[in-house]
Design a protein around this motif. Structure first.
Motif, PDB file in Angstrom:
ATOM      1  N   ARG A 237       0.819  -1.202   0.000  1.00  0.00           N
ATOM      2  CA  ARG A 237       0.000   0.000   0.000  1.00  0.00           C
ATOM      3  C   ARG A 237       0.861   1.264   0.000  1.00  0.00           C
ATOM      4  NH1 ARG A 237      -5.182  -0.800  -1.692  1.00  0.00           N
ATOM      5  NH2 ARG A 237      -6.370  -2.227  -0.361  1.00  0.00           N
ATOM      6  N   ALA A 238       1.892   1.260   0.842  1.00  0.00           N
ATOM      7  CA  ALA A 238       2.722   2.456   1.000  1.00  0.00           C
ATOM      8  C   ALA A 238       3.439   2.828  -0.282  1.00  0.00           C
ATOM      9  CB  ALA A 238       3.732   2.240   2.132  1.00  0.00           C
ATOM     10  N   TYR A 239       3.898   1.811  -1.036  1.00  0.00           N
ATOM     11  CA  TYR A 239       4.678   2.083  -2.250  1.00  0.00           C
ATOM     12  C   TYR A 239       3.860   1.879  -3.529  1.00  0.00           C
ATOM     13  CZ  TYR A 239       8.800   2.450   0.685  1.00  0.00           C
ATOM     14  OH  TYR A 239       9.709   2.849   1.642  1.00  0.00           O
ATOM     15  N   GLN A 240       2.555   1.688  -3.357  1.00  0.00           N
ATOM     16  CA  GLN A 240       1.642   1.558  -4.506  1.00  0.00           C
ATOM     17  C   GLN A 240       2.127   0.480  -5.484  1.00  0.00           C
ATOM     18  OE1 GLN A 240       1.344   5.626  -5.994  1.00  0.00           O
ATOM     19  NE2 GLN A 240      -0.334   6.059  -4.592  1.00  0.00           N
ATOM     20  N   VAL A 241       2.475  -0.669  -4.930  1.00  0.00           N
ATOM     21  CA  VAL A 241       2.930  -1.798  -5.733  1.00  0.00           C
ATOM     22  C   VAL A 241       1.710  -2.496  -6.335  1.00  0.00           C
ATOM     23  CG1 VAL A 241       4.167  -3.993  -5.689  1.00  0.00           C
ATOM     24  CG2 VAL A 241       4.917  -2.107  -4.213  1.00  0.00           C
ATOM     25  N   PRO A 242       1.726  -2.803  -7.628  1.00  0.00           N
ATOM     26  CA  PRO A 242       0.603  -3.545  -8.212  1.00  0.00           C
ATOM     27  C   PRO A 242       0.422  -4.877  -7.480  1.00  0.00           C
ATOM     28  CG  PRO A 242       2.088  -2.746  -9.918  1.00  0.00           C
ATOM     29  CD  PRO A 242       2.790  -2.513  -8.618  1.00  0.00           C
ATOM     30  N   PHE A 243      -0.810  -5.258  -7.185  1.00  0.00           N
ATOM     31  CA  PHE A 243      -1.031  -6.536  -6.511  1.00  0.00           C
ATOM     32  C   PHE A 243      -2.282  -7.204  -7.064  1.00  0.00           C
ATOM     33  CE2 PHE A 243      -3.100  -3.345  -3.770  1.00  0.00           C
ATOM     34  CZ  PHE A 243      -4.372  -3.887  -3.619  1.00  0.00           C
ATOM     35  N   ASN A 244      -2.426  -8.470  -6.736  1.00  0.00           N
ATOM     36  CA  ASN A 244      -3.533  -9.270  -7.246  1.00  0.00           C
ATOM     37  C   ASN A 244      -4.850  -8.803  -6.636  1.00  0.00           C
ATOM     38  OD1 ASN A 244      -5.292 -11.452  -8.036  1.00  0.00           O
ATOM     39  ND2 ASN A 244      -3.481 -12.748  -8.248  1.00  0.00           N
ATOM     40  N   VAL A 245      -5.835  -8.519  -7.466  1.00  0.00           N
ATOM     41  CA  VAL A 245      -7.118  -8.023  -6.973  1.00  0.00           C
ATOM     42  C   VAL A 245      -7.813  -9.061  -6.100  1.00  0.00           C
ATOM     43  CG1 VAL A 245      -7.446  -6.451  -8.913  1.00  0.00           C
ATOM     44  CG2 VAL A 245      -8.318  -8.803  -9.062  1.00  0.00           C
ATOM     45  N   LEU A 246      -7.404 -10.323  -6.176  1.00  0.00           N
ATOM     46  CA  LEU A 246      -7.997 -11.359  -5.329  1.00  0.00           C
ATOM     47  C   LEU A 246      -7.688 -11.135  -3.855  1.00  0.00           C
ATOM     48  CD1 LEU A 246      -7.305 -14.561  -7.483  1.00  0.00           C
ATOM     49  CD2 LEU A 246      -9.487 -13.378  -7.170  1.00  0.00           C
ATOM     50  N   LEU A 247      -6.642 -10.374  -3.562  1.00  0.00           N
ATOM     51  CA  LEU A 247      -6.324 -10.068  -2.169  1.00  0.00           C
ATOM     52  C   LEU A 247      -7.452  -9.295  -1.501  1.00  0.00           C
ATOM     53  CD1 LEU A 247      -2.534  -9.076  -2.342  1.00  0.00           C
ATOM     54  CD2 LEU A 247      -3.529 -11.249  -1.620  1.00  0.00           C
ATOM     55  N   ASP A 248      -8.148  -8.510  -2.268  1.00  0.00           N
ATOM     56  CA  ASP A 248      -9.275  -7.751  -1.733  1.00  0.00           C
ATOM     57  C   ASP A 248     -10.520  -8.612  -1.556  1.00  0.00           C
ATOM     58  OD1 ASP A 248      -7.960  -5.291  -1.500  1.00  0.00           O
ATOM     59  OD2 ASP A 248      -8.349  -4.770  -3.587  1.00  0.00           O
ATOM     60  N   GLN A 249     -10.435  -9.859  -1.974  1.00  0.00           N
ATOM     61  CA  GLN A 249     -11.569 -10.778  -1.843  1.00  0.00           C
ATOM     62  C   GLN A 249     -11.320 -11.865  -0.804  1.00  0.00           C
ATOM     63  OE1 GLN A 249     -12.795 -12.225  -5.756  1.00  0.00           O
ATOM     64  NE2 GLN A 249     -12.091 -10.324  -6.722  1.00  0.00           N
ATOM     65  N   GLY A 250     -10.321 -11.650   0.052  1.00  0.00           N
ATOM     66  CA  GLY A 250     -10.058 -12.591   1.135  1.00  0.00           C
ATOM     67  C   GLY A 250      -8.975 -13.609   0.873  1.00  0.00           C
ATOM     68  N   TYR A 251      -8.424 -13.619  -0.352  1.00  0.00           N
ATOM     69  CA  TYR A 251      -7.317 -14.526  -0.642  1.00  0.00           C
ATOM     70  C   TYR A 251      -6.037 -13.971  -0.004  1.00  0.00           C
ATOM     71  CZ  TYR A 251     -10.233 -16.741  -4.234  1.00  0.00           C
ATOM     72  OH  TYR A 251     -11.230 -17.401  -4.905  1.00  0.00           O
ATOM     73  N   ARG A 252      -5.156 -14.865   0.436  1.00  0.00           N
ATOM     74  CA  ARG A 252      -3.878 -14.434   1.002  1.00  0.00           C
ATOM     75  C   ARG A 252      -2.705 -15.107   0.287  1.00  0.00           C
ATOM     76  NH1 ARG A 252      -6.422 -10.973   2.189  1.00  0.00           N
ATOM     77  NH2 ARG A 252      -6.972 -10.069   4.197  1.00  0.00           N
ATOM     78  N   SER A 253      -2.844 -16.385  -0.022  1.00  0.00           N
ATOM     79  CA  SER A 253      -1.840 -17.131  -0.774  1.00  0.00           C
ATOM     80  C   SER A 253      -2.532 -17.653  -2.023  1.00  0.00           C
ATOM     81  CB  SER A 253      -1.294 -18.293   0.064  1.00  0.00           C
ATOM     82  OG  SER A 253      -0.373 -19.065  -0.681  1.00  0.00           O
ATOM     83  N   ILE A 254      -2.017 -17.277  -3.190  1.00  0.00           N
ATOM     84  CA  ILE A 254      -2.738 -17.542  -4.437  1.00  0.00           C
ATOM     85  C   ILE A 254      -1.915 -18.438  -5.356  1.00  0.00           C
ATOM     86  CG2 ILE A 254      -3.815 -16.485  -6.459  1.00  0.00           C
ATOM     87  CD1 ILE A 254      -4.061 -13.899  -4.734  1.00  0.00           C
TER      88      ILE A 254
END
Length: 317
Positions: A237-254
């Motif tokens: 979040r702090a460095y605005q790194v692109p991340f998997n949108v699934l993280l916002d759906q409760g996934y942690r390890s994909i």
């Protein structure tokens, strides 16, 4: 575009950096006192044949961003302009080099080769993220798929559907281990950066920062071994790194779509992986020679069974 590779040689060369157990223990004592950034910076200078493998999980993305920032700082210290991260990775590389040279930018980009093992069963969100990462960091992605397979249809034509249910070991070997070993060979890898952390529990709970793989001597670096998921998330979040949108759906390890669900236990981020199975690793971080031997034995057994069935059919006719 990603660089897809497919050759038959899966055996890596012997690492030139060989560490005894005592040496590794000494190094790990020193590395434990350093920040992940300093660990990565040390590795970029000290470890030959260094690559990063990633499935674009949260920790791997943090490491990728740290490598990029270290590279920019090193170029700045040498009074060299870094390649801007905002430029498009889909642009033709020759055109990029010409444009950057005209503008005074250094054409040397990301210093650590980035390897993505495409199992052919990743979530579409993961594949979309892979492209976003290339665009964001202007980094070529080296993609490795199962041998002689460009698509899920290719793979299932040879090995059948739902191999992960019928023969989990063979599945892991074919879609992850073999392509991974092929990448090590082709890239001359002697040290591999991974995103494993102790807070992921299971076999990772007592992870060293630097390991030497038994039998091969391949070095594995886990620079964020001491971090928690919250520290990883805060960095993203702090460095605005692109991340998997699934993280916002409760996934942690994909991982693959068929064996990944949202985390079911808040204290165990990998609780959404391989539900109902007694496994915590996909094969990339287990005993390679043991797994290869088990795979080969399984294949011989299948071939013998097929031959017996064909012989029986011939007799019946």
């Amino acid at each position: 575009m990603p660089e897809s590779t497919a050759t038959n040689n899966t055996q890596g060369s012997a690492p030139s950096a060989v560490f005894t157990p005592a040496h590794l223990k000494f190094i790990n004592t020193k590395l434990e006192k350093l920040s992940p950034e300093k660990i990565i910076e040390w590795a970029m200078i000290s470890l030959p044949g260094l690559i990063q493998t990633t499935a674009f999980g949260p920790t791997g993305l943090v490491i990728l961003d740290m490598i990029n920032r270290i590279h920019i700082d090193q170029q700045a210290a040498a009074n060299v302009h870094p390649t801007p991260a905002s430029s498009s990775a889909s642009e033709d590389e020759d055109d990029q080099d010409i444009r950057f040279k005209k503008s005074g930018y250094n054409t040397q980009r990301h210093p650590v080769p980035l390897v993505f093992i495409d199992t052919l069963y990743h979530f579409q969100e993961t594949l979309d993220l892979a492209q976003r990462v290339q665009d964001h960091y202007n980094i070529p992605l080296k993609v490795y798929k199962p041998q002689d397979c460009d698509s899920t249809e290719d793979f299932e034509r040879v090995y059948g559907q739902q191999l992960w249910e019928k023969d989990d070991l063979s599945y892991d070997y074919l879609v992850k281990v073999e392509p991974g070993r092929r990448s090590y060979q082709e890239l001359g890898a002697q040290a591999v950066i991974s995103g494993r952390r102790r807070s992921q529990k299971g076999d990772r709970a007592h992870l060293d920062i630097l390991e030497a793989e038994p039998g091969t001597g391949l070095l594995k670096l886990n620079p964020l071994a001491t971090w928690s998921f919250q520290q990883v998330w805060t960095y993203l979040r702090a460095y605005q790194v692109p991340f998997n949108v699934l993280l916002d759906q409760g996934y942690r390890s994909i991982g693959d779509w068929h064996s990944t669900k949202p985390a079911t236990n808040h204290d165990d981020e990998r609780s959404g992986r391989w539900e109902g199975k007694q496994k915590t690793e996909c094969g990339l971080h287990v005993d390679y020679f043991k797994m290869r031997a088990e795979f080969q034995a399984s294949q011989k057994k299948k071939q013998a069974l097929l031959a017996a069935q064909q012989e029986q059919s011939a007799v019946a006719v």
